[in-house]
Write an enzyme that holds these catalytic residues in place. Structure first.
Site, PDB file in Angstrom:
ATOM      1  N   PRO A   2       0.853  -1.160   0.000  1.00 37.19           N
ATOM      2  CG  PRO A   2      -0.121  -1.220   2.054  1.00 37.19           C
ATOM      3  CD  PRO A   2       0.726  -1.980   1.153  1.00 37.19           C
ATOM      4  CD  GLU A   3       2.022   3.483  -4.654  1.00 35.56           C
ATOM      5  OE1 GLU A   3       2.263   4.692  -4.810  1.00 35.56           O
ATOM      6  OE2 GLU A   3       2.008   2.665  -5.594  1.00 35.56           O
ATOM      7  CE  LYS A  52       6.035   4.027  -0.517  1.00 34.94           C
ATOM      8  NZ  LYS A  52       7.014   3.398  -1.426  1.00 34.94           N
ATOM      9  NE  ARG A 287       9.134  -2.626  -6.888  1.00 37.55           N
ATOM     10  CZ  ARG A 287       8.384  -1.971  -5.994  1.00 37.55           C
ATOM     11  NH1 ARG A 287       8.957  -1.157  -5.130  1.00 37.55           N
ATOM     12  NH2 ARG A 287       7.080  -2.130  -5.948  1.00 37.55           N
TER      13      ARG A 287
END
Length: 298
Positions: A2-3, A52, A287
């Site tokens: 989750p950001e 985060k 990524r």
DNA sequence: CGACAATGTGTAA
DNA sequence: TACACCTTGTCGA
């Protein structure tokens, strides 16, 4: 993971359902038994998020510091006071929304938390409900000083958007030759942006992801900050990442279908929603990076 | 059932 | 750059 928007929602939710409550803190899985014991039986004073990182502050001046990492998640349940408390964490599908717990709505006779299912790192239990944490990359009990050193490693958080934050971001972004796509993932440059928002705000701003920070005009950096603030604030409101405006949605009611929610994230090979060019995919720093080579050439 | 990916990050090489 | 961390849904055999 989750950001940042999800972590800010978690901070708000912990405040809503647990603040002022004396909590039992346990580690059903066992890996966090020592840290849990330091907090067990103490009152939760407040909860905050930066990027985060989640900080739950207890009345004995210790802090539960949690970072969900790639696959961490919190699940909530309880009586009617937990109505609307969502389970928030690692999505398993594109555009997945939070799962709301309505158990308390038609089950006023809440009798306590269920037996832990799976690897529950930590469980918080009040008289009214519970929260389970799984899969987090960081879960530790720390002091104020240690929390301060965590914050010192982080850049400005667009979901706080304090005075001076935009200029701090601009200065940091323009200082490195690193591609802007990598800078957005650098939590020291901007805290809370992850792989979805990174790809999406660069598309929305028409920016070439490979443009070095040093080549980015200051005005473009300021617009990038402002758009990130806007789109992540929507994420806090919606509990979902939606970066497309309504004219791109096929559904007419409420939020769009998952497949209408993004411009480029996980749309490699599909036509760009603006120009029809196939969306590109590359690996950057281990990524996946998605972008439209035609629209993002500035 | 096993392999693999996933909205991350820290550390070693 | 690689991989360790450590969880779960999905997909293919």
């Amino acid at each position: 993971m989750p950001e940042g928007h999800s972590v800010h929602r978690l901070a708000r939710q912990f405040g809503d359902v647990f603040a002022g409550e004396r909590l039992a803190v346990t580690s059903p899985q066992g890996r966090f038994a020592q840290g849990a014991a330091l907090l067990d039986g103490h009152i939760l004073i407040g909860s905050t998020a930066h990027g985060k990182h989640l900080f739950l502050e207890f009345e004995n001046s210790l802090i539960l510091h949690v970072h969900l990492g790639l696959y961490g998640a919190w699940n909530f349940g309880g009586d009617a006071s937990f109505r609307g408390a969502s389970s928030i964490g690692a999505p398993r599908r594109v555009g997945e929304r939070e799962v709301r717990d309505d158990a308390g709505a038609d089950n006023p006779a809440y009798a306590g938390p269920p037996d832990p299912v799976g690897a529950v790192r930590v469980r918080l239990t009040s008289a009214h409900g519970w929260a389970d944490l799984r899969g987090a990359t960081t879960c530790e009990t720390i002091t104020d000083a240690e929390a301060a050193s965590v914050l010192a490693r982080l850049g400005p958080d667009p979901l706080q958007n304090l005075a001076g934050n935009r200029e701090s971001f601009t200065e940091a972004a323009l200082a490195k030759r690193t591609p802007i796509a990598a800078l957005l993932m650098d939590q020291k440059v901007i805290a809370g942006v992850g792989n979805v928002y990174r790809a999406e705000v660069l598309f929305r701003q028409g920016l070439d992801p490979w443009l070095p920070g040093t080549a980015l005009p200051a005005e473009a950096a300021r617009r990038l900050w402002d758009d990130t603030v806007a789109v992540m604030s929507d994420g806090v409101r919606d509990g979902r990442i939606v970066t497309t405006p309504p004219r791109y949605w096929t559904a007419s009611e409420g939020l769009p279908a998952p497949e209408d929610s993004h411009f480029v994230y996980r749309r490699q090979g599909l036509d760009c929603r603006n120009c029809g060019t196939p969306v590109a995919l590359a690996e950057l720093g281990a990524r996946k990076l998605y972008w439209c080579p035609s629209c993002q050439s500035a």
